[in-house]
Design an enzyme around this catalytic site. Sequence first.
Site, PDB file in Angstrom:
ATOM      1  CB  THR A 190      -9.859  -2.780 -63.218  1.00 50.47           C
ATOM      2  OG1 THR A 190      -8.465  -2.846 -63.088  1.00 50.47           O
ATOM      3  CG2 THR A 190     -10.545  -3.662 -62.213  1.00 50.47           C
ATOM      4  CB  THR A 208      -7.575  -6.081 -63.255  1.00 49.55           C
ATOM      5  OG1 THR A 208      -6.874  -5.272 -64.194  1.00 49.55           O
ATOM      6  CG2 THR A 208      -6.636  -6.408 -62.118  1.00 49.55           C
TER       7      THR A 208
HETATM    8  N1  ASP Z   1      -6.286  -1.160 -61.187  1.00 50.29           N
HETATM    9  C1  ASP Z   1      -5.577  -2.103 -61.979  1.00 50.29           C
HETATM   10  C2  ASP Z   1      -4.223  -2.319 -61.391  1.00 50.29           C
HETATM   11  O1  ASP Z   1      -3.609  -1.383 -60.937  1.00 50.29           O
HETATM   12  C3  ASP Z   1      -5.420  -1.777 -63.405  1.00 50.29           C
HETATM   13  C4  ASP Z   1      -6.337  -0.783 -64.031  1.00 50.29           C
HETATM   14  O2  ASP Z   1      -7.477  -0.666 -63.683  1.00 50.29           O
HETATM   15  O3  ASP Z   1      -5.918  -0.063 -64.911  1.00 50.29           O
HETATM   16  O4  ASP Z   1      -3.745  -3.431 -61.449  1.00 50.29           O
END
Ligand code: ASP
Length: 330
Positions: A190, A208
């Site tokens: 993200t 994201t």
């Molecule tokens: N935080 C994001 C999610 O869980 C993805 C990521 O940062 O890897 O959708």
Amino acid sequence: MRRRKFLKKSSLSTAGIVSAPLFSSCKNAPEEKEIPISVPARKPIVIATWNVPNATAKAWEVLNSGGTALDAVEQGTKVEEADTNNQSVGKGGRPDREGRVTLDACIMDQNGNCGAVVFLQNVTHAISVARKVMEATPHVMLAGEGAEQFAYEQGFAKENLLTEKSRLEWEEWKKESKYEPVINIENHDTIGMVAIDEKGDISGACTTSGMAYKMAGRVGDSPIIGSGLFVDNEIGGAAATGQGEEVVKTVGSFLVVELMRQGRSPQEACEEAVHRIVKGNPRHKDFQVGYIAINKNGETGGYCIHPGFSYRVYSKNGHENIEPGSFLEP
Ligand code: ASP
């Protein structure tokens, strides 16, 4: 000790310290605590998760020409949303297990206003749609078809977000996989961004395409105010990256900002928020979670469960990519 360090750091600022009652409505409330409401010593400044020099450079361009922190974080994160080489954000993002690219984003300004979109399809700039939700509706969050329809009404173009590269990778994954979402150590990233402008106001953005090959309808932390992002203009801001489920369970970004309110430095606050996730969680080796934070004085911090995490800072003192350390198994 911690308290002394905090007050010392606060003295870097150009203004003083004030007393503010915390929990003032509680019986047996603790004594008043001092919190900084000073004009930041180091401003303007922008920080972002991961090494995203193009995004921070864009945000800096906005800040350096006197723009607001809100414009800076929107313009900065849009760079990554438009970059099809970044397969974790916006156009070119990896799809869910059905092959659909679904975006999540949120934005928060210095007055505590916020907007978010979840499960948004066919529109590249989820962060700008989130900002429209904040500014043009009485709501905080729009989801799915409603969010998409709203975006078209606001003039956003309909686009195919699934690039050939992401499609081919997804086809490969289907052959190998057990048709389950993958554990989120590699297929993620993200962009979370927090900025302080010339006036000292703080805003943040988080966007994201979520966990690669996630179940249809899955939403992580990134569009949830308090989890993927939180800003308190008196104290600072924080953003998260990594496995959203773990961030949501601990309301991570709010926790980081609240810890700073209680006197922790940005670095200490990020470390404590990661330790809360790790503590008593035998699965912590299987996923990644990282936080970045900035306080009102422009001091920054970051921490992650796994090595390899970095965050980007851009200020008048120049720009740098910081590897802030990570939780290592004792
Ligand atoms: N935080 C994001 C999610 O869980 C993805 C990521 O940062 O890897 O959708």
